[in-house]
Design a protein around this motif. Structure first.
Motif, short mmCIF file in Angstrom:
data_model
loop_
_atom_site.label_atom_id
_atom_site.label_comp_id
_atom_site.label_asym_id
_atom_site.label_seq_id
_atom_site.Cartn_x
_atom_site.Cartn_y
_atom_site.Cartn_z
N THR A 1 -9.30 -85.95 44.26
CA THR A 1 -8.99 -84.94 43.24
C THR A 1 -7.23 -85.52 43.02
O THR A 1 -7.35 -85.00 41.58
CB THR A 1 -8.16 -84.37 44.25
N LYS A 2 -7.49 -86.87 43.38
CA LYS A 2 -6.51 -88.00 42.56
C LYS A 2 -7.59 -89.41 41.43
O LYS A 2 -6.30 -89.82 40.98
CB LYS A 2 -5.41 -88.42 43.87
N CYS B 1 -11.39 -83.55 38.60
CA CYS B 1 -9.77 -82.68 37.55
C CYS B 1 -8.69 -83.30 37.30
O CYS B 1 -8.44 -82.66 35.99
CB CYS B 1 -9.54 -81.42 38.44
N ASN B 2 -8.40 -84.39 37.43
CA ASN B 2 -7.52 -84.94 37.17
C ASN B 2 -7.61 -85.89 36.64
O ASN B 2 -7.07 -87.42 36.22
CB ASN B 2 -6.56 -85.77 38.76
N LEU C 1 -13.57 -81.39 31.77
CA LEU C 1 -12.30 -82.86 32.00
C LEU C 1 -11.05 -82.50 30.85
O LEU C 1 -10.93 -83.46 30.98
CB LEU C 1 -13.11 -84.24 31.80
N LYS C 2 -10.17 -81.51 31.55
CA LYS C 2 -8.88 -81.04 30.87
C LYS C 2 -8.41 -82.36 30.37
O LYS C 2 -7.51 -81.85 29.40
CB LYS C 2 -8.52 -79.58 31.29
N LYS C 3 -8.30 -83.06 31.30
CA LYS C 3 -7.14 -83.68 31.16
C LYS C 3 -7.09 -85.44 30.68
O LYS C 3 -6.74 -86.50 30.21
CB LYS C 3 -6.39 -84.46 32.98
N GLU D 1 -8.36 -89.34 33.51
CA GLU D 1 -7.79 -89.53 32.25
C GLU D 1 -8.28 -90.53 31.79
O GLU D 1 -8.51 -90.15 30.43
CB GLU D 1 -6.17 -89.43 32.27
N SER E 1 -6.75 -82.62 24.66
CA SER E 1 -6.66 -84.15 25.55
C SER E 1 -7.07 -85.28 24.94
O SER E 1 -6.14 -86.38 25.34
CB SER E 1 -6.77 -83.64 27.28
N GLU F 1 -7.19 -93.95 43.09
CA GLU F 1 -6.92 -93.48 41.64
C GLU F 1 -7.63 -93.97 40.81
O GLU F 1 -7.42 -93.44 39.63
CB GLU F 1 -5.34 -93.29 41.43
N ARG G 1 -7.74 -91.05 39.08
CA ARG G 1 -7.11 -90.96 37.05
C ARG G 1 -8.39 -92.14 36.28
O ARG G 1 -8.45 -91.46 35.18
CB ARG G 1 -6.15 -91.30 36.84
N SER H 1 -0.46 -95.45 37.25
CA SER H 1 0.37 -95.16 36.66
C SER H 1 1.67 -95.83 36.79
O SER H 1 3.23 -96.19 37.05
CB SER H 1 1.30 -93.45 37.73
#
Length: 564
Positions: free
Chosen positions: A430-431, A453-454, A475-477, A456, A502, A410, A433, A287
């Protein structure tokens, strides 16, 4: 910093080295450029390499970077890769025999001339064990090292010393780098202040160029402030000089993103070709680019960021496309002056390094090693947000209890990691990315990645996966999927359809003449998916029956980049 080689002190050194390279004298088969860090050895080496290429002195030239890591297997692997060869042998001796045979073939009994360049040697290298000794006729070695004793211990016959710049040369380099003065009537003040600044730099080109770059187009007050700071700091040695100057250059960066990417770049090994695309993907996962919502805008901001760092002389362009480099003095400054970042870069996990990692809760760790059979125990992973593992060809076991501890992860990156076991490694992350895997043999099912799940960014470059399972559609993100170099890849029906809401970027460039095995259902899904894509790179096995799908897909490409 190429301008420094036009100075008289450098011309004579350059000519001596070039003459030795071009000589047929057998007593000059090994040549070394020696001098302190930041004096310009690598710059001169690159110009020598270009000169012998232009003059066609050698039929074949390769360059490998050594650095602090003296691992023989890694060195042998690098030489083979740069030579366009493969080393399937597992032992050092067998690999050395293979390289000697290869060099003998390239020499053609002395009919062909060949040059091997080994940049930045820190310790004595046993050339016999590597496979570079005895050298065939027509072969030469060129070394660069800050340690002259190392070159003498390796029995280098011709050692050329690269000195610091003389006073007049240093002043000329400074004012040539800083460029024309603004039209504000302060020329005399700038001249006097600049000359005083140059004296503080002790003739060291990297220090001179960095601070001159920082002062370009600045008002005279900024020059005087820089001088006061240099006078205030205790500049007793090379490290204190460069640290003071690099700190000023860093503090003059206007954007926080520039500073963050600079610090992230310092995590990579010495003389490493840092892919800007990796910086983008890791930066996204961490980020760093907080205001950007899409990869399209982030990539644009990343290009600006890298350009700003190059202009500040904190990064340099690499001769490898899409890469940048960080000078080892700049990297040492990063690793020793930003304790709040809590990042560690370990080239070889010795006892001292292991104790450091066990004691401190680092947030970012890069481990580069080969020959280890298991993951290092007793490391404090509780605060870890980024983990990069490199060159663990025999490492496959990742203890599951450690994965449970690393709940703040991440970004995870594996490169040249043999056959990593993934199924349960990241199920607690779970974090997470960004997950980047490159040149890893993923021979099993990767359906477990669908539980992230997270996630990207998912990169599986050259990882030998043969099937993209339907679970990836969960993987919806997911915004970026890179399947470059995955040979004979089969995509489960429904995966591309499930990602269409996405996904922004999709890369499926073929490798070894074996592109993705698209079915008609895949093509229908790809055509629908393409309407929302910013970038698409793919190849089809057949174009005849897929003409409509291809037309619909490629009409939506807005941008394409080459990511090797």
């Amino acid at each position: 910093m190429g301008t420094q080689n036009n100075f008289e002190s450098r011309v004579s050194v350059f000519n001596d080295a070039l003459q030795a390279l071009q000589s047929n004298n057998e007593s000059q088969k090994m040549i070394a450029l020696c001098g302190m860090a930041g004096v310009g050895k690598t710059t001169m080496m690159e110009q020598l390499m270009q000169a012998v290429k232009d003059s066609r002195t050698f039929d074949w030239v390769i360059k490998v970077v050594i650095g602090e890591n003296n691992d023989l297997k890694s060195l042998q692997q690098a030489i083979a890769e740069y030579s366009g060869e493969r080393l399937d042998e597992t032992t050092v001796d067998a690999r050395a025999d293979r390289l000697r045979k290869m060099f003998g073939e390239k020499s053609q009994q002395g009919q062909k001339k060949n040059l091997v360049i080994m940049d930045d040697i820190w310790k004595k290298v046993d050339l016999t064990k590597v496979g570079l000794s005895p050298l065939p006729n027509g072969f030469k070695l060129l070394f660069t090292s800050r340690f002259e004793d190392v070159c003498h211990n390796m029995e280098v016959q011709f050692v050329v010393r690269v000195p610091v710049l003389s006073g007049p040369e240093a002043t000329t380099l400074f004012f040539k780098t800083v460029g024309p003065f603004p039209s504000d009537g302060d020329d005399d003040k700038r001249q006097r202040t600049g000359e005083a600044i140059v004296k503080k730099c002790d003739g060291l080109p990297i220090a001179i160029v960095t601070i001159a770059t920082t002062l370009r187009r600045k008002i005279v007050n900024a020059w005087e402030k820089a001088l006061r700071r240099l006078e205030r700091d205790d500049l007793e040695d090379l490290k204190s000089i460069t640290n003071s100057i690099f700190k000023m250059s860093y503090e003059n960066l206007e954007k926080e993103e520039d500073k963050a990417i600079f610090l992230l770049s310092g995590l990579f090994p010495d003389d490493f070709n840092i892919r800007t695309e990796d910086l983008l993907r890791y930066g996204w996962g961490l980020s760093i680019f907080k205001e950007d919502e899409t990869f399209a805008t982030t990539r644009s901001d990343m290009e600006i960021c890298v350009e700003n760092l190059i202009r500040a002389n904190l990064l340099t362009k690499s001769d490898e496309n899409g890469c940048v480099k960080m000078h080892d003095l700049v990297r040492a400054f990063v690793l020793s002056n930003f304790s709040e970042v809590k990042q560690a870069s370990i080239a070889n996990l010795d006892d001292i390094s292991a104790k450091r990692l066990a004691k401190d809760p680092y947030e970012r760790i890069l481990l580069k090693w080969s020959g280890m059979s298991g993951f290092p125990p007793n490391i404090n992973y509780t605060n870890l947000s980024l983990l990069i593992l490199m060159d663990g060809y025999e490492l496959s076991k990742f203890p599951e209890d450690m994965a449970k501890i690393m709940k703040k992860l991440e970004v995870v990156s594996y490169e040249n990691m043999g056959i990593p076991v993934l199924p349960k490694t990241f199920e607690h992350s779970t974090k997470l990315r960004t997950l980047c895997l490159r040149s890893c043999s993923l021979t099993g099912d990767i359906s477990s990645l669908g539980s992230l799940c997270n996630l990207e960014t998912l990169s599986l470059v050259d990882c030998n996966i043969r099937r993209l399972p339907s679970a990836i559609g969960k993987l919806k993100k997911l915004k970026l999927l890179d399947l470059t170099g995955c040979v004979d890849l089969y995509i489960d029906e429904g995966v591309l359809q499930d990602l269409k809401d996405s996904l922004e970027e999709l890369y499926m460039r073929a490798s070894k003449g074996s592109p993705v095995k698209f079915t008609l259902a895949n093509c229908d899904e790809l055509e629908k998916l393409s309407h929302g894509l910013f970038a698409l790179e793919t190849e089809f096995i057949s174009v005849g029956s897929l003409k409509n799908a291809i037309s619909g897909t490629y009409s939506k490409i807005q941008r394409n980049f080459d990511y090797k």
